[in-house]
Design a protein around this motif. Structure first.
Motif, PDB file in Angstrom:
ATOM      1  N   GLY A   1      63.372  55.949  47.469  1.00  0.00           N
ATOM      2  CA  GLY A   1      62.868  55.657  46.141  1.00  0.00           C
ATOM      3  C   GLY A   1      62.783  54.197  45.794  1.00  0.00           C
ATOM      4  N   SER A   2      62.943  53.298  46.772  1.00  0.00           N
ATOM      5  CA  SER A   2      62.978  51.871  46.462  1.00  0.00           C
ATOM      6  C   SER A   2      61.600  51.247  46.343  1.00  0.00           C
ATOM      7  CB  SER A   2      63.777  51.114  47.526  1.00  0.00           C
ATOM      8  OG  SER A   2      63.211  51.315  48.813  1.00  0.00           O
ATOM      9  N   GLY A   3      60.549  51.910  46.827  1.00  0.00           N
ATOM     10  CA  GLY A   3      59.231  51.320  46.715  1.00  0.00           C
ATOM     11  C   GLY A   3      58.189  52.079  47.501  1.00  0.00           C
ATOM     12  N   ASN A   4      56.949  51.642  47.313  1.00  0.00           N
ATOM     13  CA  ASN A   4      55.816  52.247  48.002  1.00  0.00           C
ATOM     14  C   ASN A   4      55.498  51.406  49.230  1.00  0.00           C
ATOM     15  OD1 ASN A   4      53.471  53.498  48.800  1.00  0.00           O
ATOM     16  ND2 ASN A   4      52.297  52.995  46.947  1.00  0.00           N
ATOM     17  N   PHE A   5      55.967  51.876  50.390  1.00  0.00           N
ATOM     18  CA  PHE A   5      55.764  51.174  51.654  1.00  0.00           C
ATOM     19  C   PHE A   5      55.083  52.125  52.645  1.00  0.00           C
ATOM     20  CE2 PHE A   5      60.066  50.041  50.022  1.00  0.00           C
ATOM     21  CZ  PHE A   5      59.726  48.831  49.424  1.00  0.00           C
ATOM     22  N   ALA A   6      54.532  51.539  53.720  1.00  0.00           N
ATOM     23  CA  ALA A   6      53.978  52.374  54.804  1.00  0.00           C
ATOM     24  C   ALA A   6      55.139  53.028  55.542  1.00  0.00           C
ATOM     25  CB  ALA A   6      53.145  51.520  55.748  1.00  0.00           C
ATOM     26  N   GLY A   7      55.286  54.344  55.350  1.00  0.00           N
ATOM     27  CA  GLY A   7      56.401  55.051  55.957  1.00  0.00           C
ATOM     28  C   GLY A   7      55.936  56.082  56.955  1.00  0.00           C
TER      29      GLY A   7
ATOM     30  N   PRO B   1      51.011  54.460  40.587  1.00  0.00           N
ATOM     31  CA  PRO B   1      50.932  53.855  39.251  1.00  0.00           C
ATOM     32  C   PRO B   1      52.023  52.783  39.086  1.00  0.00           C
ATOM     33  CG  PRO B   1      50.706  56.235  39.112  1.00  0.00           C
ATOM     34  CD  PRO B   1      51.082  55.941  40.537  1.00  0.00           C
ATOM     35  N   ALA B   2      51.726  51.734  38.349  1.00  0.00           N
ATOM     36  CA  ALA B   2      52.652  50.610  38.222  1.00  0.00           C
ATOM     37  C   ALA B   2      53.981  51.059  37.613  1.00  0.00           C
ATOM     38  CB  ALA B   2      52.026  49.533  37.326  1.00  0.00           C
ATOM     39  N   GLY B   3      55.049  50.595  38.206  1.00  0.00           N
ATOM     40  CA  GLY B   3      56.375  50.891  37.683  1.00  0.00           C
ATOM     41  C   GLY B   3      56.920  52.245  38.046  1.00  0.00           C
ATOM     42  N   ARG B   4      56.305  52.954  38.981  1.00  0.00           N
ATOM     43  CA  ARG B   4      56.740  54.309  39.323  1.00  0.00           C
ATOM     44  C   ARG B   4      58.067  54.284  40.104  1.00  0.00           C
ATOM     45  NH1 ARG B   4      53.790  58.944  39.326  1.00  0.00           N
ATOM     46  NH2 ARG B   4      52.900  57.908  37.497  1.00  0.00           N
ATOM     47  N   PHE B   5      58.359  53.224  40.843  1.00  0.00           N
ATOM     48  CA  PHE B   5      59.572  53.172  41.668  1.00  0.00           C
ATOM     49  C   PHE B   5      60.683  52.364  40.980  1.00  0.00           C
ATOM     50  CE2 PHE B   5      56.179  54.220  44.550  1.00  0.00           C
ATOM     51  CZ  PHE B   5      56.740  55.197  45.360  1.00  0.00           C
ATOM     52  N   ARG B   6      61.859  52.543  41.515  1.00  0.00           N
ATOM     53  CA  ARG B   6      63.052  51.906  40.929  1.00  0.00           C
ATOM     54  C   ARG B   6      62.907  50.393  40.883  1.00  0.00           C
ATOM     55  NH1 ARG B   6      66.470  54.173  44.084  1.00  0.00           N
ATOM     56  NH2 ARG B   6      66.792  52.464  45.565  1.00  0.00           N
ATOM     57  N   ALA B   7      63.341  49.783  39.753  1.00  0.00           N
ATOM     58  CA  ALA B   7      63.321  48.325  39.613  1.00  0.00           C
ATOM     59  C   ALA B   7      64.391  47.687  40.496  1.00  0.00           C
ATOM     60  CB  ALA B   7      63.561  47.926  38.155  1.00  0.00           C
ATOM     61  N   ASN B   8      64.171  46.409  40.813  1.00  0.00           N
ATOM     62  CA  ASN B   8      65.199  45.709  41.596  1.00  0.00           C
ATOM     63  C   ASN B   8      66.341  45.257  40.688  1.00  0.00           C
ATOM     64  OD1 ASN B   8      64.376  43.351  40.304  1.00  0.00           O
ATOM     65  ND2 ASN B   8      63.578  42.362  42.139  1.00  0.00           N
ATOM     66  N   ALA B   9      67.255  44.472  41.241  1.00  0.00           N
ATOM     67  CA  ALA B   9      68.458  44.081  40.499  1.00  0.00           C
ATOM     68  C   ALA B   9      68.150  43.281  39.250  1.00  0.00           C
ATOM     69  CB  ALA B   9      69.386  43.287  41.419  1.00  0.00           C
ATOM     70  N   TRP B  10      66.997  42.659  39.165  1.00  0.00           N
ATOM     71  CA  TRP B  10      66.640  41.862  37.995  1.00  0.00           C
ATOM     72  C   TRP B  10      65.626  42.563  37.092  1.00  0.00           C
ATOM     73  CZ3 TRP B  10      66.161  36.329  40.524  1.00  0.00           C
ATOM     74  CH2 TRP B  10      67.462  35.898  40.881  1.00  0.00           C
ATOM     75  N   GLY B  11      65.441  43.873  37.304  1.00  0.00           N
ATOM     76  CA  GLY B  11      64.612  44.651  36.393  1.00  0.00           C
ATOM     77  C   GLY B  11      63.128  44.600  36.678  1.00  0.00           C
ATOM     78  N   LEU B  12      62.704  44.156  37.855  1.00  0.00           N
ATOM     79  CA  LEU B  12      61.284  44.017  38.191  1.00  0.00           C
ATOM     80  C   LEU B  12      60.863  45.117  39.164  1.00  0.00           C
ATOM     81  CD1 LEU B  12      61.575  40.204  38.622  1.00  0.00           C
ATOM     82  CD2 LEU B  12      60.022  41.272  36.985  1.00  0.00           C
ATOM     83  N   HIS B  13      59.675  45.672  38.931  1.00  0.00           N
ATOM     84  CA  HIS B  13      59.169  46.771  39.750  1.00  0.00           C
ATOM     85  C   HIS B  13      58.115  46.281  40.742  1.00  0.00           C
ATOM     86  CE1 HIS B  13      60.892  50.044  37.197  1.00  0.00           C
ATOM     87  NE2 HIS B  13      60.752  49.129  36.243  1.00  0.00           N
ATOM     88  N   ASP B  14      58.123  46.892  41.918  1.00  0.00           N
ATOM     89  CA  ASP B  14      57.013  46.819  42.875  1.00  0.00           C
ATOM     90  C   ASP B  14      56.755  45.439  43.458  1.00  0.00           C
ATOM     91  OD1 ASP B  14      56.530  49.555  42.465  1.00  0.00           O
ATOM     92  OD2 ASP B  14      55.195  49.145  40.770  1.00  0.00           O
ATOM     93  N   LEU B  15      57.710  44.527  43.409  1.00  0.00           N
ATOM     94  CA  LEU B  15      57.505  43.239  44.074  1.00  0.00           C
ATOM     95  C   LEU B  15      57.489  43.400  45.588  1.00  0.00           C
ATOM     96  CD1 LEU B  15      59.813  40.973  41.899  1.00  0.00           C
ATOM     97  CD2 LEU B  15      57.378  40.570  42.293  1.00  0.00           C
ATOM     98  N   ALA B  16      58.283  44.313  46.085  1.00  0.00           N
ATOM     99  CA  ALA B  16      58.397  44.449  47.540  1.00  0.00           C
ATOM    100  C   ALA B  16      57.275  45.287  48.142  1.00  0.00           C
ATOM    101  CB  ALA B  16      59.748  45.086  47.896  1.00  0.00           C
ATOM    102  N   GLY B  17      56.638  46.151  47.331  1.00  0.00           N
ATOM    103  CA  GLY B  17      55.623  47.050  47.882  1.00  0.00           C
ATOM    104  C   GLY B  17      54.555  47.377  46.859  1.00  0.00           C
ATOM    105  N   ASN B  18      53.902  48.507  47.074  1.00  0.00           N
ATOM    106  CA  ASN B  18      52.789  49.002  46.251  1.00  0.00           C
ATOM    107  C   ASN B  18      51.525  48.198  46.536  1.00  0.00           C
ATOM    108  OD1 ASN B  18      52.157  51.182  44.614  1.00  0.00           O
ATOM    109  ND2 ASN B  18      52.133  49.940  42.751  1.00  0.00           N
TER     110      ASN B  18
END
Length: 621
Positions: free
Chosen positions: A501-507, A534-551
């Motif tokens: 649930g941490s992000g949208n990545f190629a799995g 859709p934006a913000g669908r996955f869990r935010a990181n430690a600083w409250g930001l969504h989808d920086l790592a993927g999507n």
């Protein structure tokens, strides 16, 4: 109290004499039974209180009565007895002691005169004790005791009680001299804060006579003067000096701290009022556009006068630090700005100020040379970043309000994912309203098919609408927010598989509608999406930001540079006017695991649009 002190001193000395500790008499002194008259030469004088009226002789020379050869001895004995009865002991030739001494000089065996002289000596001792007990502050009693001790010493120099009296008198004289010196220093304002002065004199006096009222009153006066100085220093806002004077007052009478405690409360009340006034003024300064410097100056004054750990000082420092780094915001705060038409802009989250090590270490597996060298970047001020990527709905509001024609719209095509071939292909009729595969996007999807200039145009429009400065994040800001305090290989750490649930990545567990899978993906990971979520669908990181790592990968403000040599250390965008190659950051729904690393960066022409790249914004605070 004074009489009790003198009686205490007298009792101690009498006990010492009774135990045989009295000093031995000088060999030249005459026995008590037949003292010889001493010559009437000039005799030493002593001042016992600083008042010359009480200067007395330390040696008594008996006055010599004029006795005729045929004098009536019985009549002289009666005269001496009457003088003794009246307390007329030594003052002149008609006093008891001179008369008895004259009788004994004429007849050393006169037993009646001997007994009379002994009674006189006893009376002298008693009178001396009474004088010591009743010695007043003017020194008159002590002066009389000195005179009586001189008489007793002449009458019976080797008598232990006489010697004890002499010691008591000498001790009383020393105590009186110490008291007088302490009072003199007290009048001169020399309280003894440096280890000498009035307090030292009074303490020395109390060491000799613990019950000495004069010294006790002196100590109380020292305490009172020190407390007055403490409160005067507090009124002058010199709380360091006030603390020193309070400590001096407490040291004067540690067992009588009531007055000190009351004064300390008054000093602390003055300090508290001053600190509160400075705090209120500093908070008012912080509301002014240029008031931060004044607020810091007031904080410096608070820290100067406050005790370590003072809660008001701590809170004011925190508030000023917050304003210094975050303006009117707090780290982690989520907010939106109002637009001119009454709607709201994108949600923003405040990213804390701080520092991190940007880029890939030399030993990092899969790292490219363009991600090196790793280097420290520091942000002296926080910033606000979009909670998610900018959505189709948010971008569409800009297009409609500004009449904008983004790059793909003008060009009439963009690059999309073709599921039949499994490749990215150019397709006509695709623009910002389209999804990753060219079909219509939903309002909550991250906007795709936008160039970096389209993103910058949206930021400029949003700045105009809100009156705030919106822009693309710098590459350093993006990586700093992506890592969120973690220096691992991936945004979630060093584990080779993303947490569920941490992000949208190629799995490896992802599949397209036609059952396609990825050739290069995180083994055993699936997120339920083939394409952007859709934006913000996955869990935010430690600083409250969504989808920086993927999507979707995202545009940043920097121009492309082949390495980080000479890169800015303050987090600013590394931009060269006129550059065409720009930087994209962050993994995407179609990115290989190596492109999901925290340090990964890619180069893309500024006019390119496709179904894998969107953007988010940063706002100054």
């Amino acid at each position: 109290m004074r009489g009790q002190a003198r009686r205490w001193l007298w009792t101690v000395l009498l006990l010492a004499a009774a135990c045989g500790r009295a000093p031995a008499p000088p060999a030249a002194q005459a026995p008590a039974s037949a003292p010889e008259a001493e010559p009437a030469a000039a005799t030493p004088q002593v001042t016992v209180s600083g008042d010359e009226r009480h200067a007395v002789a330390e040696v008594w020379t008996p006055p010599a009565p004029a006795l005729a050869a045929d004098a009536d001895r019985a009549a002289l004995r009666r005269q001496a007895a009457a003088a003794l009865e009246q307390g007329h002991l030594y003052e002149d030739a008609h006093a008891a002691a001179p008369l008895y001494l004259a009788l004994l000089r004429a007849d050393p065996d006169d037993r009646a005169a001997q007994r009379g002289l002994e009674r006189t000596r006893t009376a002298v001792l008693a009178a001396a004790r009474t004088s010591l007990e009743e010695a007043g502050e003017d020194g008159a009693g002590l002066a009389r005791a000195v005179q009586l001790a001189a008489v007793a010493r002449t009458l019976a120099p080797v008598d232990p009680q006489v010697q004890a009296l002499q010691q008591a008198v000498e001790a009383a004289r020393r105590v009186a001299a110490l008291d007088a010196a302490g009072e003199d220093d007290l009048r001169g304002g020399r309280l003894g804060e440096q280890g000498n002065g009035a307090l030292a004199y009074f303490r020395d006096a109390l060491a000799l006579a613990p019950g000495d009222v004069r010294a006790r009153q002196g100590v109380a006066a020292v305490e009172s003067a020190a407390l007055d100085r403490a409160e005067a220093a507090a009124r002058a806002l010199d709380f360091e000096a006030a603390s020193r004077w309070l400590a001096h007052a407490h040291a004067a009478r540690e067992d009588e701290a009531g007055a000190v405690a009351d004064a300390r409360r008054r000093v602390e009340a003055v300090r508290a009022r001053r600190i509160a006034a400075l705090r209120d003024a500093a908070l008012h300064d912080l509301l002014q556009p240029t008031g931060l410097r004044d607020a810091r100056a007031r904080l410096a004054e608070v820290l100067r006068i406050a005790d370590p750990g003072d809660p008001v000082a701590v809170q004011l420092r925190e508030r000023i630090d917050l304003v210094s780094h975050y303006g009117v915001f707090r780290p982690g705060q989520v907010f939106t700005d109002g637009l001119a038409d009454g709607s709201r802009g994108p949600q923003m989250v405040v990213v804390r100020h701080g520092a991190f090590r940007m880029g890939a270490e030399a030993s990092e597996a899969g790292a490219a040379e363009a991600e090196k060298p790793a280097h420290y970047v520091r942000f002296d001020r926080g910033f606000a970043m979009s909670l998610t990527e900018v959505t189709v709905a948010e971008f569409g509001r800009f297009v409609a309000a500004a009449g904008a024609r983004p790059r793909a719209t003008r060009r009439g095509n963009s690059t999309v994912y073709d599921e039949r071939s499994g490749n990215f292909v150019r397709r006509s009729g695709v623009d910002w309203r389209s999804g990753y595969d060219g079909r219509p996007a939903t309002a909550s999807d991250p906007v795709l098919h936008v160039s970096v200039r389209d993103a910058e145009a949206y930021a400029a429009w949003l700045s105009e609408q809100t009156g705030r400065h919106y822009r693309l994040p710098s590459e350093a800001e993006f990586e700093y927010a992506l890592r969120a305090g973690d220096q691992g290989r991936y945004p979630w750490g060093d584990a080779g598989i993303p947490p569920p649930g941490s992000g949208n990545f190629a799995g490896g567990n992802d599949a397209s509608h036609n059952g396609r899978g990825w050739n290069n993906a995180f083994v055993g990971y699936g997120d339920g999406y083939w394409g952007p979520a859709p934006a913000g669908r996955f869990r935010a990181n430690a600083w409250g930001l969504h989808d920086l790592a993927g999507n979707v990968s995202e545009w940043v403000a920097d121009c492309w540079h082949a390495s980080y040599r000479r890169a800015p250390a303050d987090g600013a965008a590394w931009f060269n006017p006129g550059c065409r190659a720009r930087v994209i950051r962050g993994g995407s729904w179609a990115g290989a695991p190596a492109q999901t690393r925290s340090a990964w960066r890619g180069s893309m022409d500024s006019d390119i649009t496709n179904g894998r790249v969107g953007f988010r914004l940063v706002r100054g605070i």
